[in-house]
Design a protein around this motif. Structure first.
Motif, mmCIF file in Angstrom:
data_model
loop_
_atom_site.group_PDB
_atom_site.id
_atom_site.type_symbol
_atom_site.label_atom_id
_atom_site.label_comp_id
_atom_site.label_asym_id
_atom_site.label_seq_id
_atom_site.Cartn_x
_atom_site.Cartn_y
_atom_site.Cartn_z
ATOM 1 N N GLN A 139 0.888 -1.159 0.000
ATOM 2 C CA GLN A 139 0.000 0.000 0.000
ATOM 3 C C GLN A 139 0.925 1.208 0.000
ATOM 4 O O GLN A 139 1.795 1.310 0.868
ATOM 5 C CB GLN A 139 -0.867 -0.051 1.279
ATOM 6 N N ASP A 140 0.791 2.098 -0.947
ATOM 7 C CA ASP A 140 1.729 3.213 -1.148
ATOM 8 C C ASP A 140 3.123 2.650 -1.481
ATOM 9 O O ASP A 140 3.463 1.558 -1.064
ATOM 10 C CB ASP A 140 1.843 4.153 0.058
ATOM 11 N N SER A 141 3.866 3.417 -2.260
ATOM 12 C CA SER A 141 5.157 2.926 -2.700
ATOM 13 C C SER A 141 5.966 4.108 -3.191
ATOM 14 O O SER A 141 5.540 5.264 -3.067
ATOM 15 C CB SER A 141 4.956 1.898 -3.807
ATOM 16 N N LEU A 142 7.129 3.840 -3.747
ATOM 17 C CA LEU A 142 8.044 4.884 -4.158
ATOM 18 C C LEU A 142 7.347 5.935 -5.035
ATOM 19 O O LEU A 142 7.544 7.129 -4.863
ATOM 20 C CB LEU A 142 9.193 4.240 -4.933
ATOM 21 N N TYR A 143 6.544 5.488 -5.993
ATOM 22 C CA TYR A 143 5.918 6.435 -6.920
ATOM 23 C C TYR A 143 4.398 6.395 -6.845
ATOM 24 O O TYR A 143 3.713 6.796 -7.773
ATOM 25 C CB TYR A 143 6.332 6.130 -8.368
ATOM 26 N N THR A 144 3.847 5.837 -5.796
ATOM 27 C CA THR A 144 2.415 5.557 -5.781
ATOM 28 C C THR A 144 1.764 5.903 -4.465
ATOM 29 O O THR A 144 2.312 5.586 -3.401
ATOM 30 C CB THR A 144 2.151 4.041 -5.981
ATOM 31 N N ALA A 145 0.595 6.513 -4.538
ATOM 32 C CA ALA A 145 -0.313 6.543 -3.384
ATOM 33 C C ALA A 145 -1.347 5.461 -3.644
ATOM 34 O O ALA A 145 -1.980 5.441 -4.695
ATOM 35 C CB ALA A 145 -0.980 7.908 -3.263
ATOM 36 N N GLY A 146 -1.488 4.548 -2.692
ATOM 37 C CA GLY A 146 -2.365 3.392 -2.912
ATOM 38 C C GLY A 146 -1.558 2.284 -3.571
ATOM 39 O O GLY A 146 -0.335 2.261 -3.510
ATOM 40 N N ARG A 147 -2.279 1.395 -4.224
ATOM 41 C CA ARG A 147 -1.611 0.246 -4.845
ATOM 42 C C ARG A 147 -1.065 0.583 -6.221
ATOM 43 O O ARG A 147 -1.628 1.404 -6.940
ATOM 44 C CB ARG A 147 -2.600 -0.898 -4.990
ATOM 45 N N ARG A 148 -0.034 -0.125 -6.617
ATOM 46 C CA ARG A 148 0.550 0.093 -7.948
ATOM 47 C C ARG A 148 -0.280 -0.613 -9.026
ATOM 48 O O ARG A 148 -0.926 -1.627 -8.767
ATOM 49 C CB ARG A 148 1.981 -0.467 -7.979
ATOM 50 N N GLY A 149 -0.193 -0.099 -10.219
ATOM 51 C CA GLY A 149 -0.839 -0.757 -11.359
ATOM 52 C C GLY A 149 0.194 -1.571 -12.121
ATOM 53 O O GLY A 149 1.260 -1.065 -12.472
ATOM 54 N N THR A 150 -0.107 -2.842 -12.357
ATOM 55 C CA THR A 150 0.868 -3.686 -13.081
ATOM 56 C C THR A 150 0.131 -4.537 -14.123
ATOM 57 O O THR A 150 -0.441 -4.004 -15.062
ATOM 58 C CB THR A 150 1.684 -4.547 -12.094
ATOM 59 N N GLY A 151 0.198 -5.847 -13.959
ATOM 60 C CA GLY A 151 -0.252 -6.770 -15.003
ATOM 61 C C GLY A 151 -1.707 -6.645 -15.425
ATOM 62 O O GLY A 151 -2.055 -6.906 -16.574
ATOM 63 N N ALA A 152 -2.580 -6.223 -14.495
ATOM 64 C CA ALA A 152 -4.002 -6.162 -14.839
ATOM 65 C C ALA A 152 -4.265 -5.120 -15.922
ATOM 66 O O ALA A 152 -5.323 -5.154 -16.571
ATOM 67 C CB ALA A 152 -4.838 -5.853 -13.600
ATOM 68 N N THR A 153 -3.313 -4.225 -16.141
ATOM 69 C CA THR A 153 -3.465 -3.225 -17.200
ATOM 70 C C THR A 153 -3.711 -3.912 -18.545
ATOM 71 O O THR A 153 -4.536 -3.471 -19.340
ATOM 72 C CB THR A 153 -2.203 -2.354 -17.268
ATOM 73 N N LEU A 154 -2.980 -4.980 -18.791
ATOM 74 C CA LEU A 154 -3.178 -5.740 -20.029
ATOM 75 C C LEU A 154 -4.612 -6.284 -20.094
ATOM 76 O O LEU A 154 -5.263 -6.219 -21.137
ATOM 77 C CB LEU A 154 -2.160 -6.886 -20.079
ATOM 78 N N PHE A 155 -5.104 -6.815 -18.978
ATOM 79 C CA PHE A 155 -6.467 -7.364 -18.971
ATOM 80 C C PHE A 155 -7.485 -6.260 -19.272
ATOM 81 O O PHE A 155 -8.435 -6.463 -20.042
ATOM 82 C CB PHE A 155 -6.790 -7.992 -17.606
ATOM 83 N N VAL A 156 -7.303 -5.098 -18.636
ATOM 84 C CA VAL A 156 -8.224 -3.979 -18.850
ATOM 85 C C VAL A 156 -8.207 -3.567 -20.316
ATOM 86 O O VAL A 156 -9.252 -3.369 -20.944
ATOM 87 C CB VAL A 156 -7.845 -2.785 -17.947
ATOM 88 N N GLU A 157 -7.006 -3.435 -20.873
ATOM 89 C CA GLU A 157 -6.888 -2.977 -22.250
ATOM 90 C C GLU A 157 -7.521 -3.966 -23.228
ATOM 91 O O GLU A 157 -8.190 -3.591 -24.186
ATOM 92 C CB GLU A 157 -5.414 -2.717 -22.599
ATOM 93 N N LYS A 158 -7.315 -5.272 -22.963
ATOM 94 C CA LYS A 158 -7.883 -6.291 -23.848
ATOM 95 C C LYS A 158 -9.401 -6.350 -23.736
ATOM 96 O O LYS A 158 -10.117 -6.390 -24.750
ATOM 97 C CB LYS A 158 -7.273 -7.663 -23.519
ATOM 98 N N ILE A 159 -9.896 -6.393 -22.534
ATOM 99 C CA ILE A 159 -11.335 -6.631 -22.313
ATOM 100 C C ILE A 159 -12.160 -5.383 -22.640
ATOM 101 O O ILE A 159 -13.166 -5.464 -23.358
ATOM 102 C CB ILE A 159 -11.561 -7.144 -20.867
ATOM 103 N N ALA A 160 -11.716 -4.226 -22.148
ATOM 104 C CA ALA A 160 -12.442 -2.989 -22.482
ATOM 105 C C ALA A 160 -12.272 -2.674 -23.972
ATOM 106 O O ALA A 160 -13.190 -2.159 -24.616
ATOM 107 C CB ALA A 160 -11.943 -1.834 -21.620
ATOM 108 N N GLY A 161 -11.098 -3.002 -24.521
ATOM 109 C CA GLY A 161 -10.863 -2.783 -25.949
ATOM 110 C C GLY A 161 -11.818 -3.593 -26.810
ATOM 111 O O GLY A 161 -12.318 -3.117 -27.836
ATOM 112 N N ALA A 162 -12.081 -4.823 -26.392
ATOM 113 C CA ALA A 162 -13.012 -5.672 -27.139
ATOM 114 C C ALA A 162 -14.425 -5.102 -27.081
ATOM 115 O O ALA A 162 -15.159 -5.116 -28.074
ATOM 116 C CB ALA A 162 -12.992 -7.094 -26.575
ATOM 117 N N LEU A 163 -14.791 -4.593 -25.912
ATOM 118 C CA LEU A 163 -16.143 -4.027 -25.775
ATOM 119 C C LEU A 163 -16.282 -2.778 -26.645
ATOM 120 O O LEU A 163 -17.290 -2.604 -27.345
ATOM 121 C CB LEU A 163 -16.434 -3.693 -24.306
ATOM 122 N N ALA A 164 -15.262 -1.923 -26.618
ATOM 123 C CA ALA A 164 -15.306 -0.701 -27.440
ATOM 124 C C ALA A 164 -15.391 -1.077 -28.924
ATOM 125 O O ALA A 164 -16.116 -0.455 -29.696
ATOM 126 C CB ALA A 164 -14.076 0.160 -27.177
#
Lengths: 330, 330
Positions: A139-164
């Motif tokens: 929780q919080d990190s060197l460049y982040t308030a809250g949690r960092r964004g990592t691998g799920a970005t690919l899932f979001v881009e693929k799934i929301a991209g398909a819907l769009a």
């Protein structure tokens, strides 16, 4: 530092030249640092724009294409794109139905995308956004308030991209992107540091006998260190962290992702362990991805990202996608 | 040695377990070390079988699927598959129209595939073979009489696989496979050694300030060493070697391949240089592939493979393919 580059200052620009030469279906503004689909803007289609520091390839530019992103704006290595880049990317792909910004949760990224969204709004472009914060390590990190964004970005881009791609509205696309974030969790482990070209030396010291648990994709510190252990133990650490945060149940989309310097044979060994773990919890790996997708330059190590699927997300994951790094269907 | 494995002895078997879990369209005999298409044998279709030492992933098992290989038999790390494996793989996919063995030119591979072919002939299976020897770096080597087989193996498997999928005869498929070999050349450069798990230490010593020109995919010595140089110079060395052997002309299929430990951003930098070189010679990169495809465990470095296309080869390259590591069309 041993790298296949010309010089540390021009790595991002030269890699974009290579990307442009290799993928005729993309358009690349090397100076302006924007990559977009040759067929954009598509009138009436919601567009997806993402971006972030370079060094995580194929994320994001490698995911530009049919069924995924409309544009990406790569910053310098591990450095947020500037608002102007985001505005330029958004302008280039806006087809009048609005643009969704997919943002990894790092302070600089969030700030610059927000500024860009305001500038776009001034120009009459409707922008919504989703912030990806899937990494359960800290929780919080060197460049982040809250949690960092990592691998799920690919899932979001693929799934929301398909819907769009299917003609959904901006509100629907934003809702699904948010659902993917809510249902996804990640955890990463480093065997070695990465080396940023401009720095010329490893970002952090990690003894030959230790691994870093909960590593960030820029080499930010994780939770703790552990003596080097078998893949089974490391996979268990990662999966315990994920399962402890969002219990594994039902059909899962699971990615075992390499950090850039880990060969595929090792990722398959890790995937076998992850799949065993999932089965032991009574859940099922319904869809999977094994490879180097959300990397940290030459770092050795891996991350696991899990998304709890439902029928809609599964259908959207399976939909055709045609990008440099992810292609199927059609 | 830092590796994401459980133990050095079981890496191949455990990676195959992971492969099986990740790709439901494959069938995997983990004990027998054979990977084949779930839809094999297909009656009347020529089958393609390849194999070789493990440690080059995704080659070969990652190329099993529609439009490419019907089966692969992975040996131990950097060790030829035994004849029994090849026989078993051949048996499993023989649909009565004959089987093409795609063999990289290493003494052990050639010998074991030849023995297997004789055993198959005794069982009434018609087998033909093609030996891939595209690496221009050295004539004869640690494990080779003649040139080594490297990146062009992927081209042979893709192009001949597409032809077989279209219903061609064994003779036609074998002819096209041979044409791809005749028209393809490769050259590789190592920035670091690889580390074989069972050895536990780097295969060779390479100072921090040097690269090895003409490296083999098992870490076999190349032509010479050079002080670490910019990507442009390294790409020029590789392309000069290729162009000197088979002049670049017309439309080319070009792969810039990572050795396993080199991140994608660097491979795109190298690809930009390779593409520039090709253009300067008056030829054209008509098709390309950038990524880690024919690797050498965790070695850092890259290889370039060039194939002089004609209309038939281009059409076959573009044909649909559905494998774990190569997917497009359909």
């Amino acid at each position: 530092m041993k790298k296949l580059i010309n010089n540390a200052e021009s790595v991002v620009a030269e890699a974009l030249e290579g990307l442009a030469a290799a993928h005729p279906a993309l358009r690349v503004d090397v100076e302006g640092r924007v990559v977009w689909r040759a067929d954009a803007p598509r009138t009436g289609k919601v567009a997806l724009v993402s971006g972030g520091g370079s060094g995580h390839e194929p994320l994001h530019a490698g995911f530009v294409g049919h069924g995924m992103l409309d544009a990406a704006c790569p910053g310098e290595i591990f450095t947020s794109p500037v608002p102007d880049q985001v505005v330029e990317a958004t302008r280039r792909v806006d087809g009048g139905a609005g643009v969704l910004h997919v943002i990894k949760n790092y302070t600089g990224d969030v700030m610059n995308f927000e500024m860009a969204a305001e500038l776009c709004a001034d120009e009459g472009v409707t922008v919504s956004s989703v912030v990806v914060d899937d990494d359960v390590a800290v929780q919080d990190s060197l460049y982040t308030a809250g949690r960092r964004g990592t691998g799920a970005t690919l899932f979001v881009e693929k799934i929301a991209g398909a819907l769009a791609e299917s003609g959904a509205t901006l509100a629907e696309t934003t809702r699904v992107a948010g659902a993917v974030v809510a249902r996804s969790r990640s955890f990463g482990i480093a065997l070695t540091s990465c080396t940023v070209p401009a720095a010329g030396k490893p970002t952090f010291d990690l003894p030959e006998t230790e691994v870093e648990l909960g590593i960030g994709i820029h080499g930010e510190p994780g939770r703790s260190r552990l003596p080097l252990a078998p893949a089974r133990e490391l996979a268990t650490v990662a999966m315990d962290a994920i399962h402890g945060d969002l219990p594994l149940a039902g059909d899962l989309l699971v990615m075992v992702n390499g950090m850039g310097g880990t060969p595929l044979i090792e990722l398959y060994v890790a995937f076998a362990e992850v799949e065993r773990y999932v089965r032991a919890k009574g859940a099922r790996v319904a869809r999977s991805l094994v490879g180097n997708y959300v990397t940290s330059l030459d770092m050795q190590g891996f991350s696991v990202t899990v998304c709890r699927l439902d029928a809609e997300l599964t259908r959207l994951w399976d939909a055709p996608v045609q990008t440099p790094a992810l292609r199927w269907g059609r």
